[in-house]
Design an enzyme around this catalytic site. Structure first.
Site, PDB file in Angstrom:
ATOM      1  N   ILE A 187     -14.635  17.877 -26.672  1.00  0.00           N
ATOM      2  CA  ILE A 187     -15.911  17.973 -25.946  1.00  0.00           C
ATOM      3  C   ILE A 187     -16.524  19.367 -26.029  1.00  0.00           C
ATOM      4  O   ILE A 187     -17.695  19.539 -25.715  1.00  0.00           O
ATOM      5  CB  ILE A 187     -15.785  17.521 -24.472  1.00  0.00           C
ATOM      6  CG1 ILE A 187     -14.780  18.381 -23.716  1.00  0.00           C
ATOM      7  CG2 ILE A 187     -15.416  16.050 -24.383  1.00  0.00           C
ATOM      8  CD1 ILE A 187     -14.783  18.157 -22.208  1.00  0.00           C
ATOM      9  N   ASN A 192      -1.173  24.659 -29.916  1.00  0.00           N
ATOM     10  CA  ASN A 192      -0.863  25.741 -28.989  1.00  0.00           C
ATOM     11  C   ASN A 192       0.319  25.318 -28.114  1.00  0.00           C
ATOM     12  O   ASN A 192       0.465  24.139 -27.807  1.00  0.00           O
ATOM     13  CB  ASN A 192      -2.076  26.049 -28.107  1.00  0.00           C
ATOM     14  CG  ASN A 192      -3.274  26.485 -28.922  1.00  0.00           C
ATOM     15  OD1 ASN A 192      -3.153  27.253 -29.864  1.00  0.00           O
ATOM     16  ND2 ASN A 192      -4.450  25.982 -28.574  1.00  0.00           N
ATOM     17  N   HIS A 230      -0.931  18.459 -27.931  1.00  0.00           N
ATOM     18  CA  HIS A 230      -2.110  18.028 -28.681  1.00  0.00           C
ATOM     19  C   HIS A 230      -2.328  18.942 -29.869  1.00  0.00           C
ATOM     20  O   HIS A 230      -1.970  20.109 -29.858  1.00  0.00           O
ATOM     21  CB  HIS A 230      -3.357  17.940 -27.802  1.00  0.00           C
ATOM     22  CG  HIS A 230      -3.715  19.206 -27.082  1.00  0.00           C
ATOM     23  ND1 HIS A 230      -3.026  19.683 -25.993  1.00  0.00           N
ATOM     24  CD2 HIS A 230      -4.707  20.101 -27.301  1.00  0.00           C
ATOM     25  CE1 HIS A 230      -3.581  20.802 -25.558  1.00  0.00           C
ATOM     26  NE2 HIS A 230      -4.609  21.099 -26.349  1.00  0.00           N
TER      27      HIS A 230
END
Length: 114
Positions: free
Chosen positions: A32, A88, A101
């Site tokens: 987003i 990360n 993710h």
């Protein structure tokens, strides 16, 4: 899986997201707040908090995430020019959501981190 996770709500379609790929193992959707023309997040459909939580039982999810990322890169026509994959890990590594993710970024020349 964490019931209150925003990623679980995306996987189960309880909140809208632009899903570009989904199978029994992973879900991929547009970020987003994109940092590049193509910025896709790829997440496992089962909760794994971070890379530190990969173990013998769930290690195959990483190879599937990479496979899906390269397939999406080809479909988005960024594979020839190049792209970046980022995972990360925890606070100092830049992980903002406590859910493993992968970021797939491309569509422009990406700067160096170093």
């Amino acid at each position: 899986m964490q019931d209150d996770s925003i990623f679980k709500k995306i996987i189960t379609k309880k909140i809208p997201a632009h899903i570009v790929y989904q199978d029994e193992k992973v879900t991929a959707f547009k970020d987003i707040k994109p940092k590049a023309p193509v910025h896709i997040l790829i997440i496992p459909n089962v909760f794994i908090a971070s890379l530190n939580d990969i173990n013998k039982k769930n290690k195959s999810i990483l190879s599937h995430m990479f496979y899906v990322a390269t397939d999406i890169a080809k479909r988005k026509k960024i594979s020839q020019e190049g792209y970046r994959i980022i995972i990360n890990c925890n606070k100092n590594g830049g992980q903002e959501i406590n859910y493993l993710h992968m970021h797939l970024l491309g569509g422009k020349k990406l700067g160096s981190f170093f």
